[in-house]
Design an enzyme around this catalytic site. Structure first.
Site, PDB file in Angstrom:
ATOM      1  N   LYS A 153       0.783  -1.237   0.000  1.00 55.24           N
ATOM      2  CA  LYS A 153       0.000   0.000   0.000  1.00 55.24           C
ATOM      3  C   LYS A 153       0.818   1.293   0.000  1.00 55.24           C
ATOM      4  CE  LYS A 153      -2.071  -1.392   3.684  1.00 55.24           C
ATOM      5  NZ  LYS A 153      -2.958  -1.650   4.828  1.00 55.24           N
ATOM      6  N   ASP A 189      -5.425  -5.228  10.742  1.00 56.87           N
ATOM      7  CA  ASP A 189      -6.714  -4.511  10.731  1.00 56.87           C
ATOM      8  C   ASP A 189      -7.909  -5.445  10.508  1.00 56.87           C
ATOM      9  OD1 ASP A 189      -5.836  -4.896   8.132  1.00 56.87           O
ATOM     10  OD2 ASP A 189      -6.400  -2.912   7.399  1.00 56.87           O
TER      11      ASP A 189
HETATM   12  C1  BGC Z   1      -2.021  -5.757   3.857  1.00 55.60           C
HETATM   13  C2  BGC Z   1      -2.904  -6.417   4.884  1.00 55.60           C
HETATM   14  C3  BGC Z   1      -4.041  -5.500   5.274  1.00 55.60           C
HETATM   15  C4  BGC Z   1      -4.768  -5.014   4.043  1.00 55.60           C
HETATM   16  C5  BGC Z   1      -5.916  -4.081   4.354  1.00 55.60           C
HETATM   17  C6  BGC Z   1      -2.848  -5.219   2.702  1.00 55.60           C
HETATM   18  O1  BGC Z   1      -2.035  -4.504   1.819  1.00 55.60           O
HETATM   19  O2  BGC Z   1      -1.069  -6.671   3.347  1.00 55.60           O
HETATM   20  O3  BGC Z   1      -2.147  -6.789   6.018  1.00 55.60           O
HETATM   21  O4  BGC Z   1      -4.917  -6.189   6.115  1.00 55.60           O
HETATM   22  O5  BGC Z   1      -3.875  -4.367   3.176  1.00 55.60           O
HETATM   23  O6  BGC Z   1      -5.488  -2.933   5.005  1.00 55.60           O
END
Ligand code: BGC
Length: 457
Positions: A153, A189
């Site tokens: 992200k 989360d």
């Molecule tokens: C992460 C997860 C997270 C999800 C939602 C993903 O990019 O790898 O750990 O739960 O995003 O935030």
């Protein structure tokens, strides 16, 4: 002709079944003792062994890092009213330089924000139990030891992958020297979302996020979690389904646009499934399709604007706005410097609908896999269960597509969706609360102040 270009995004219900079967196999691989190292779907143990039973109470600090902000919250869990109250909170923006800087800078920034909050609340002398929602894939060794596997992200801080996040946080706090913390329960989360919904509805045993990123967790039988000792009871598994397809298993449904999104992202080759679904990428997919249609002279009389040519200018929120009505479409197209007519506006709306509907359908395929796994695990012909959900993409889009597909894929299951209210914040408090009440349990191996391992021997 436009439809022909959108065809690769249209996944039939039959195809979704195929995708679901693949994910089922990948989940089994991820759970296996000897197969998990190479698994694309990581199926990470979370050391959360129980969902709330409604008797939890107390005051907690919750930290939350997962998007462009870091938050600290003081949460009070009140047993009598079965509710969680956010007493106060503080938000600190994480500027791009820090998201792409060093780990030390990131954790110093977090420690500074926490310090400010503790000062403002007069909490520096106290040691409240703390939960940390850290929304990235982590290999958890215990509930308070969590090694970052990789950033996702848009984060890419150096020196954090492969390290224990709790240790890095503690080191940053020691560098300051003005306060200290005790144990920290680490929470994804999805887990926070499941736990905060679980306080309201005790049948909630799945947490799902469709926001900037996407992921889900669920309660798995311990006997299937081969990587953690013990056979009894359950453990919440963070699937990290965003990584589905990283071994090439989704090659047949990837479009040329998905490949460009991946190639131009800061983490090429990883989180393939997430890049087809989540908010960080949907707008960019739409932009690339619009570019292609314009080049083919099927839109805007073949004239691309400077804005449309620029990466990430088509924001994901535009998609739901355009789906809401043609008037919005017209406004947005004008803002993007495009010369459009009514047919253009309609085509753009069709593109948005196609991309968001593919996202919803893929999520449904993945969620159906989990729901059906729980049903089979329990040997039940039918399952009634609740999914705690959060994330802007879920909240802002009509979800009938997701529900329709779920209905087709899991006809034997009745699923209730519960939208979480601040699961990342309150959920961390709830995980900490449940860990505390488990530590009072006679079968618990005591590791003060939290119980990390429940054993029945
Ligand atoms: C992460 C997860 C997270 C999800 C939602 C993903 O990019 O790898 O750990 O739960 O995003 O935030």
């Amino acid at each position: 002709i436009v439809v022909k270009h959108l065809e690769p995004f249209r996944l039939s219900l039959e195809k979704l079944k195929v995708v679901s079967t693949r994910l089922r196999k990948d989940m089994i691989r991820g759970l296996g003792k000897h197969t998990h190292h190479r698994a694309a779907v990581k199926m990470l143990p979370t050391f959360v062994r129980a969902t709330p039973d409604g008797t939890e109470k107390g005051d907690f600090l919750a930290l939350d890092l997962g998007g462009t902000n870091f938050r600290v919250l003081h949460v009070r869990v009140m047993e009598e009213e079965q509710k969680m109250v956010k007493m106060d909170s503080q938000l600190c923006a994480i500027p791009q330089e820090i998201m792409l800087g060093t780990g030390e800078q990131l954790f110093d920034h977090i420690a500074a924000c926490l310090s400010e909050f503790l000062d403002s609340q007069n909490l520096k002398g106290q040691t409240l139990p703390m939960g940390f929602t850290f929304s990235f894939p982590c290999e958890q060794k215990e509930i308070d030891k969590s090694i970052l596997i990789r950033w996702t992200k848009g984060f890419n801080c150096s020196g954090v992958e492969g390290e224990d996040v709790v240790k890095l946080l503690k080191e940053a706090i020691h560098r300051r020297g003005d306060y200290d913390i005790s144990s920290v329960a680490m929470v994804n989360d999805t887990v926070g979302t499941m736990m905060s919904c679980g306080y309201r509805d005790q049948t909630c045993e799945i947490g799902m996020i469709i926001g900037t990123g996407t992921n889900a967790c669920y309660m798995e039988e311990m006997k299937n979690v081969k990587r953690v000792e013990g056979e009894d009871g359950q453990m919440c598994i963070n699937t990290e389904w965003g990584g589905f397809g990283d071994d090439g298993s989704l090659e047949d449904i990837l479009t040329e646009f998905d490949k460009v999104v991946d190639r131009t992202s800061i983490n090429p080759g990883v989180h393939t499934f997430e890049k087809m679904i989540s908010g960080m990428y949907l707008g960019e997919i739409v932009r690339l399709v619009l570019m292609k249609l314009t080049e083919k002279k099927l839109l805007f009389k073949g004239e691309v604007s400077e804005a449309l040519r620029t990466k990430e200018t088509f924001e994901t929120k535009f998609i739901s706005m355009i789906e809401d009505g043609l008037e919005n479409a017209k406004k947005i197209l004008t803002e993007l410097g495009l010369t459009w007519d009514l047919v253009d506006a309609r085509v753009v709306r069709l593109v948005c609908e196609t991309i968001s509907s593919r996202s919803a359908r893929l999520c449904a395929a993945a969620l159906a896999t989990i729901v059906d796994r729980i049903r089979v695990n329990r040997g039940l012909p039918h399952l009634k269960t609740t999914v705690g959900v959060d994330g802007t993409v879920y909240k802002k889009h009509p979800n009938d597509e997701l529900q329709k597909a779920m209905h087709f894929l899991t006809p034997d299951c009745k699923i209730k969706f519960l939208v979480s209210e601040d699961g990342s914040g309150k959920g961390a408090a709830m995980v900490t609360a449940v860990a505390h009440s488990l530590s009072k349990h006679p079968h618990c191996m005591m590791v003060p102040p939290l119980c990390f391992t429940v054993r029945n021997d």
